[in-house]
Design a protein around this motif. Structure first.
Motif, PDB file in Angstrom:
ATOM      1  N   VAL A 131       0.823  -1.226   0.031  1.00 52.55           N
ATOM      2  CA  VAL A 131       0.040   0.105   0.038  1.00 52.55           C
ATOM      3  C   VAL A 131       0.674   1.371   0.054  1.00 52.55           C
ATOM      4  CG1 VAL A 131      -1.765   1.237   1.293  1.00 52.55           C
ATOM      5  CG2 VAL A 131      -2.026  -1.124   1.044  1.00 52.55           C
ATOM      6  N   PRO A 132       1.625   1.319   1.079  1.00 52.08           N
ATOM      7  CA  PRO A 132       2.589   2.892   0.745  1.00 52.08           C
ATOM      8  C   PRO A 132       3.424   2.963  -0.455  1.00 52.08           C
ATOM      9  CG  PRO A 132       3.369   1.199   2.750  1.00 52.08           C
ATOM     10  CD  PRO A 132       2.023   0.698   2.103  1.00 52.08           C
ATOM     11  N   GLU A 133       3.976   1.653  -0.615  1.00 56.83           N
ATOM     12  CA  GLU A 133       4.611   1.760  -2.139  1.00 56.83           C
ATOM     13  C   GLU A 133       3.990   2.219  -3.222  1.00 56.83           C
ATOM     14  OE1 GLU A 133       7.764  -1.453  -0.579  1.00 56.83           O
ATOM     15  OE2 GLU A 133       6.769  -1.998  -2.599  1.00 56.83           O
ATOM     16  N   ALA A 134       2.730   1.639  -3.509  1.00 55.84           N
ATOM     17  CA  ALA A 134       1.804   1.748  -4.603  1.00 55.84           C
ATOM     18  C   ALA A 134       1.410   3.408  -4.349  1.00 55.84           C
ATOM     19  CB  ALA A 134       0.570   1.125  -4.253  1.00 55.84           C
ATOM     20  N   ILE A 135       1.146   3.846  -3.083  1.00 61.49           N
ATOM     21  CA  ILE A 135       0.544   5.201  -3.053  1.00 61.49           C
ATOM     22  C   ILE A 135       1.986   6.153  -3.318  1.00 61.49           C
ATOM     23  CG2 ILE A 135       0.072   7.100  -1.371  1.00 61.49           C
ATOM     24  CD1 ILE A 135      -1.619   4.838   0.024  1.00 61.49           C
ATOM     25  N   ASP A 136       2.998   5.640  -2.713  1.00 63.63           N
ATOM     26  CA  ASP A 136       4.280   6.728  -3.404  1.00 63.63           C
ATOM     27  C   ASP A 136       4.446   6.562  -4.944  1.00 63.63           C
ATOM     28  OD1 ASP A 136       4.735   7.526  -1.033  1.00 63.63           O
ATOM     29  OD2 ASP A 136       6.665   5.889  -0.442  1.00 63.63           O
ATOM     30  N   GLU A 137       4.205   5.402  -5.546  1.00 59.81           N
ATOM     31  CA  GLU A 137       4.457   5.360  -6.726  1.00 59.81           C
ATOM     32  C   GLU A 137       3.482   6.143  -7.796  1.00 59.81           C
ATOM     33  OE1 GLU A 137       4.612   1.382  -9.317  1.00 59.81           O
ATOM     34  OE2 GLU A 137       5.993   1.310  -7.709  1.00 59.81           O
ATOM     35  N   ILE A 138       2.286   6.114  -7.217  1.00 59.88           N
ATOM     36  CA  ILE A 138       1.341   6.931  -8.062  1.00 59.88           C
ATOM     37  C   ILE A 138       1.402   8.372  -7.863  1.00 59.88           C
ATOM     38  CG2 ILE A 138      -1.190   7.371  -8.036  1.00 59.88           C
ATOM     39  CD1 ILE A 138      -1.666   4.578  -6.638  1.00 59.88           C
ATOM     40  N   GLY A 139       1.875   8.958  -6.729  1.00 61.77           N
ATOM     41  CA  GLY A 139       2.398  10.227  -6.568  1.00 61.77           C
ATOM     42  C   GLY A 139       3.402  10.571  -7.197  1.00 61.77           C
ATOM     43  N   ASP A 140       4.473   9.873  -7.448  1.00 62.76           N
ATOM     44  CA  ASP A 140       5.669  10.230  -8.346  1.00 62.76           C
ATOM     45  C   ASP A 140       5.357  10.146  -9.748  1.00 62.76           C
ATOM     46  OD1 ASP A 140       7.156  10.009  -6.201  1.00 62.76           O
ATOM     47  OD2 ASP A 140       8.000   8.199  -6.466  1.00 62.76           O
ATOM     48  N   GLU A 141       4.354   9.365 -10.036  1.00 61.77           N
ATOM     49  CA  GLU A 141       3.934   9.462 -11.959  1.00 61.77           C
ATOM     50  C   GLU A 141       3.071  10.423 -11.873  1.00 61.77           C
ATOM     51  OE1 GLU A 141       2.958   5.363 -13.572  1.00 61.77           O
ATOM     52  OE2 GLU A 141       2.945   5.061 -11.490  1.00 61.77           O
ATOM     53  N   ILE A 142       2.073  10.961 -11.252  1.00 65.54           N
ATOM     54  CA  ILE A 142       1.218  11.722 -11.260  1.00 65.54           C
ATOM     55  C   ILE A 142       1.685  13.202 -11.183  1.00 65.54           C
ATOM     56  CG2 ILE A 142      -1.186  12.853 -10.965  1.00 65.54           C
ATOM     57  CD1 ILE A 142      -2.173   9.917 -10.589  1.00 65.54           C
ATOM     58  N   GLY A 143       2.421  13.404 -10.058  1.00 70.57           N
ATOM     59  CA  GLY A 143       3.019  14.467  -9.478  1.00 70.57           C
ATOM     60  C   GLY A 143       2.068  15.693  -9.352  1.00 70.57           C
ATOM     61  N   ASP A 144       1.994  16.838 -10.006  1.00 72.04           N
ATOM     62  CA  ASP A 144       1.262  17.964  -9.706  1.00 72.04           C
ATOM     63  C   ASP A 144      -0.066  17.783 -10.901  1.00 72.04           C
ATOM     64  OD1 ASP A 144       2.611  18.792  -7.735  1.00 72.04           O
ATOM     65  OD2 ASP A 144       3.858  20.129  -8.928  1.00 72.04           O
ATOM     66  N   GLU A 145       0.060  16.922 -11.894  1.00 75.00           N
ATOM     67  CA  GLU A 145      -1.014  16.984 -12.709  1.00 75.00           C
ATOM     68  C   GLU A 145      -2.202  16.302 -12.292  1.00 75.00           C
ATOM     69  OE1 GLU A 145      -0.076  17.987 -15.751  1.00 75.00           O
ATOM     70  OE2 GLU A 145       2.202  17.870 -15.518  1.00 75.00           O
TER      71      GLU A 145
END
Ligand code: XMP
Length: 305
Positions: A8-22
Motif C-alpha cells: 500500500v505505501p509503495e503503491a501510493i508513493d509510486e502513484i504520487g511520483d507518476e502523477i506529480g502535480d497533474e
C-alpha cells in the motif's frame, strides 16, 4: 500472496511520483479493482483525481447508491446518469461482441467528456493481472483494457494493481478499510447485465436479471462463491392459473474460481435452490422457470455471453 503492509505505501508513493502535480481521472465501475485503484490514487493525489462513475443502466440493484455512499469522501466524485443513452444505442443489437462494442464505445464517449472537463493528464485504471492475460489471449474483449487510453491524449496510464490477483486486491481493499460490500463484492463484467440477458437488451429483461442477480447473491452468500449470478436465457412455457403462458427462463449460476480463468460450478442444496426459484418467480410474474447451471469452465464461460 501480496504483502499489503508494504504494497500500500509503495503503491501510493509510486502513484504520487507518476502523477506529480497533474490531474488524473479514473472510471469507477463499482467493482473492487477500480475501487482499490481509486482509493490508492486518491490517497496519493487527493482531489487532483476525478473518479467518474457512469451509470449505464446495466448495473446491479442498488449499486449506484452504494458507490455514492462509499466514495462520498472524494469531493471530486462524478456520477453520470447515462442509462437512456446506453439503452438507445443497444436497441436492436443482439450479438454478444457487438453488444460489448456498443457499450465500450458509449462508455468511452461518456468518459472522454468527463476526462476533458476534468482536464486530466493521467488515466488511472484498475486493471488486474488476469485481465491482461485474457486480453492478450484474445479470449474476450475486456473494455477495461485498451480503449480508454486512446480516448484522450493522456501523458500516462497508471495501473496500481496490475500485478495482483483478485483475492490480493480484496486484501488491499480490507487494508484500506473500503466498505465491506465493495471489498467482498463479486466480480461483475464491464458490460454489466447486458451479458446476462441473451440477445437484445430490453428494460424488461434487465429488470428480471437485476432482481434475479440480487436474489442469487443474497441467497448464496454462505457458499462464498467467486461469482453467483442469474441470466435471462430465453423464453419457455409455464402455467398461470388455468392458462399456459410464455415466460422468461432464468438460469442461476454459482462458481468457485481463483482468477476467473477456470471455474467449477458449485453444489447447492435443494432447499436453497428452491428458495431461489420461489423468490425469482415471485418477484416477477413473467418468469416461467428457473434452472441451475452445473457446467464448469471450461467448457462453459462464467457469463452467458
Ligand atoms: P467468462 O464469462 O469469460 O468470465 O468466463 C471471466 C470473468 O470475466 C468477467 N467478464 C468480463 N469482465 N468485461 C469485463 O470487464 C467483459 O466483457 C467481461 N466478460 C466476462 C466475468 O464476469 C468473469 O469474472
Amino acid at each position: 500472496m501480496v504483502d499489503v503492509d508494504s504494497f500500500v505505501p509503495e503503491a501510493i508513493d509510486e502513484i504520487g511520483d507518476e502523477i506529480g502535480d497533474e490531474n488524473a481521472v479514473i472510471a469507477l465501475s463499482g467493482g473492487v479493482d477500480s475501487s482499490v485503484a481509486a482509493a490508492l490514487a486518491y490517497e496519493a493525489v487527493g482531489a487532483q483525481l476525478t473518479p467518474v462513475y457512469v451509470d449505464t443502466g446495466l448495473m446491479r440493484k442498488g449499486e449506484t447508491d452504494q458507490i455514492r455512499e462509499t466514495f462520498d469522501y472524494m469531493e471530486s466524485l462524478r456520477i453520470v446518469d447515462a442509462k437512456d443513452r446506453f439503452l438507445s444505442k443497444l436497441s436492436g443489437v443482439t450479438d454478444p461482441e457487438a453488444k460489448r462494442a456498443v457499450i465500450g464505445e458509449q462508455f468511452i464517449r461518456e468518459f472522454e467528456r468527463e476526462a476533458k472537463s476534468a482536464d486530466a493528464d493521467y488515466l488511472v485504471q484498475g486493471t488486474i493481472y488476469p485481465d491482461r492475460i485474457e486480453s492478450e489471449g484474445g479470449i474476450k474483449s475486456h473494455h477495461n483494457v485498451g480503449g480508454l487510453p486512446d480516448v484522450v491524449d493522456f501523458d500516462g496510464i497508471v495501473e496500481p494493481v496490475r500485478d495482483l490477483y483478485k483475492d490480493e486486491v480484496r486484501e488491499v481493499a480490507r487494508h484500506l478499510d473500503l466498505d465491506e460490500l465493495v471489498a467482498e463484492r463479486m466480480p461483475f463484467p464491464g458490460p454489466g447485465l447486458a451479458v446476462r440477458v441473451i440477445g437484445e437488451v430490453t428494460e424488461e429483461k434487465l429488470d428480471v436479471a437485476r432482481e434475479a442477480c440480487h436474489v442469487v447473491e443474497d441467497e448464496l452468500e454462505e457458499y462464498d462463491p467467486w461469482q453467483a449470478l442469474a441470466a435471462v436465457i430465453g423464453k419457455a412455457t409455464g402455467v398461470k392459473g388455468d392458462n399456459r403462458v410464455h415466460g422468461w427462463v432464468v438460469s442461476v449460476r454459482s462458481v468457485e474460481s481463483r482468477d476467473g480463468m477456470t471455474a467449477r460450478a458449485q453444489e447447492i442444496d435443494w432447499e436453497t435452490l428452491q428458495r431461489i426459484q420461489s423468490r425469482i418467480t415471485g418477484a416477477n410474474e413473467n418468469v416461467a422457470r428457473v434452472v441451475y447451471d452445473v457446467t464448469h469452465k471450461p467448457p462453459a464461460t462464467i457469463e452467458y455471453e
